[in-house]
Design an enzyme around this catalytic site. Sequence first.
Site, PDB file in Angstrom:
ATOM      1  N   LYS A  26      80.652  32.774   4.515  1.00  0.00           N
ATOM      2  CA  LYS A  26      80.556  31.331   4.247  1.00  0.00           C
ATOM      3  C   LYS A  26      80.025  30.973   2.858  1.00  0.00           C
ATOM      4  CE  LYS A  26      80.362  29.556   8.937  1.00  0.00           C
ATOM      5  NZ  LYS A  26      79.614  28.875   9.988  1.00  0.00           N
ATOM      6  N   ASP A  64      80.706  22.085   9.337  1.00  0.00           N
ATOM      7  CA  ASP A  64      79.638  22.488  10.264  1.00  0.00           C
ATOM      8  C   ASP A  64      78.578  21.391  10.404  1.00  0.00           C
ATOM      9  OD1 ASP A  64      80.478  25.011  11.080  1.00  0.00           O
ATOM     10  OD2 ASP A  64      79.523  26.027   9.388  1.00  0.00           O
TER      11      ASP A  64
HETATM   12  P1  ATR Z   1      75.685  32.031  10.024  1.00  0.00           P
HETATM   13  O1  ATR Z   1      76.692  31.767   8.958  1.00  0.00           O
HETATM   14  O2  ATR Z   1      76.294  31.962  11.400  1.00  0.00           O
HETATM   15  O3  ATR Z   1      74.474  31.199   9.909  1.00  0.00           O
HETATM   16  P2  ATR Z   1      74.342  34.269   8.801  1.00  0.00           P
HETATM   17  O4  ATR Z   1      74.443  33.587   7.477  1.00  0.00           O
HETATM   18  O5  ATR Z   1      74.694  35.723   8.863  1.00  0.00           O
HETATM   19  O6  ATR Z   1      75.280  33.565   9.869  1.00  0.00           O
HETATM   20  O7  ATR Z   1      72.889  34.020   9.397  1.00  0.00           O
HETATM   21  C1  ATR Z   1      72.463  34.576  10.576  1.00  0.00           C
HETATM   22  C2  ATR Z   1      71.028  34.108  10.881  1.00  0.00           C
HETATM   23  O8  ATR Z   1      70.608  34.716  12.110  1.00  0.00           O
HETATM   24  C3  ATR Z   1      70.004  34.525   9.829  1.00  0.00           C
HETATM   25  O9  ATR Z   1      69.021  33.519   9.750  1.00  0.00           O
HETATM   26  C4  ATR Z   1      69.428  35.808  10.432  1.00  0.00           C
HETATM   27  O10 ATR Z   1      68.116  36.120   9.997  1.00  0.00           O
HETATM   28  P3  ATR Z   1      67.879  37.034   8.666  1.00  0.00           P
HETATM   29  O11 ATR Z   1      68.007  36.101   7.491  1.00  0.00           O
HETATM   30  O12 ATR Z   1      66.512  37.562   8.830  1.00  0.00           O
HETATM   31  O13 ATR Z   1      68.945  38.106   8.682  1.00  0.00           O
HETATM   32  C5  ATR Z   1      69.390  35.435  11.888  1.00  0.00           C
HETATM   33  N1  ATR Z   1      69.352  36.613  12.759  1.00  0.00           N
HETATM   34  C6  ATR Z   1      70.372  37.463  13.027  1.00  0.00           C
HETATM   35  N2  ATR Z   1      69.952  38.434  13.885  1.00  0.00           N
HETATM   36  C7  ATR Z   1      68.658  38.158  14.167  1.00  0.00           C
HETATM   37  C8  ATR Z   1      67.661  38.783  14.981  1.00  0.00           C
HETATM   38  N3  ATR Z   1      67.929  39.879  15.699  1.00  0.00           N
HETATM   39  N4  ATR Z   1      66.428  38.226  15.024  1.00  0.00           N
HETATM   40  C9  ATR Z   1      66.141  37.102  14.314  1.00  0.00           C
HETATM   41  N5  ATR Z   1      67.037  36.469  13.525  1.00  0.00           N
HETATM   42  C10 ATR Z   1      68.271  36.997  13.448  1.00  0.00           C
END
Ligand code: ATR
Length: 289
Positions: free
Chosen positions: A76, A112
């Site tokens: 994105k 979004d």
């Molecule tokens: P999207 O476009 O759907 O928002 P993304 O940009 O990959 O996807 O963001 C995913 C979010 O989920 C991030 O805030 C990520 O936290 P990090 O910045 O620490 O990676 C969060 N996230 C994903 N897996 C996680 C987990 N197991 N525990 C806590 N946060 C998680």
Amino acid sequence: MTKFKMSVNGETKVYGIIGDPVEHTISPFLHNSAFKAAGLNSVYVPFWVTPKKLPQAVDGLRSLGVQGFNVIIPHKVTILQLLDDIDHSVRRIGAVNTVKNENGKLKGYNTDGVGALKALEEANIKLQGKAIILGAGGAARAIAFTLTKHVDEIVIYNRTETRALDLSSELSKSSRIPITGKKLDFQLSSEKLGDGDIIINTTSLGMYPDVNSSPIDPNVINSNITVFDIVYTPYKTKLLKEAEARGAKTVPGVNMLVYQAIKSFKIWTERSVEDKVFFKAAMSALERH
Ligand code: ATR
């Protein structure tokens, strides 16, 4: 599953979605049902695109005359530099979820934020006070930027604290409300989260197959809070079930998915299809999850 006879021929217009992974998406059900309802000779297909292949994939989509596509995890933000033009929504948010091919030029949009806002409005959620956003990724950016115009304070909690701090300071530049970034951890106390008016989960915690996870301790939820989870597989996540059990108002993620899809469809086709076509397709797709 919505059943319809699809016939692809030499004049069929192609749309799609790019992501890594992409197989979990239910967007093809929504858009193909809408094409059918609108009587358009168009088809929407998934494309699995890894980060390394993104530049070639975008060039390929442009060259092949793919008419439009959605962008999901993890492209994105990175796709911005590969597009020919961006809409004002993207200029503000800094993330793209919809691309339209306008005579060979790819233009990025973000639906979004409006999708989330519409989901909250349709659920009669009064947007005011303090919004707590869990996560700091692409979806969090869109929602946070949109909410700055509707709430009085935003706190962003993220597993990687620096991302929460970066997003909050970026948001603060163009907003007059207080916005702070903090570290997300499951043990967050109710003093910290309990005074929020709305909690929005934008992390992937709780998403199929990780259905037994939730980003926060349910004890921090009380009946004065609205909980909105943008995860839509399953329809009712663990977080939403726990919130419901504590008397909180809840908003399921599928509503945002549907409203962002309706907006993307309008951008691509300049046609409107009844909301219920999208909702029906989404619900029958989710039944199979
Ligand atoms: P999207 O476009 O759907 O928002 P993304 O940009 O990959 O996807 O963001 C995913 C979010 O989920 C991030 O805030 C990520 O936290 P990090 O910045 O620490 O990676 C969060 N996230 C994903 N897996 C996680 C987990 N197991 N525990 C806590 N946060 C998680």
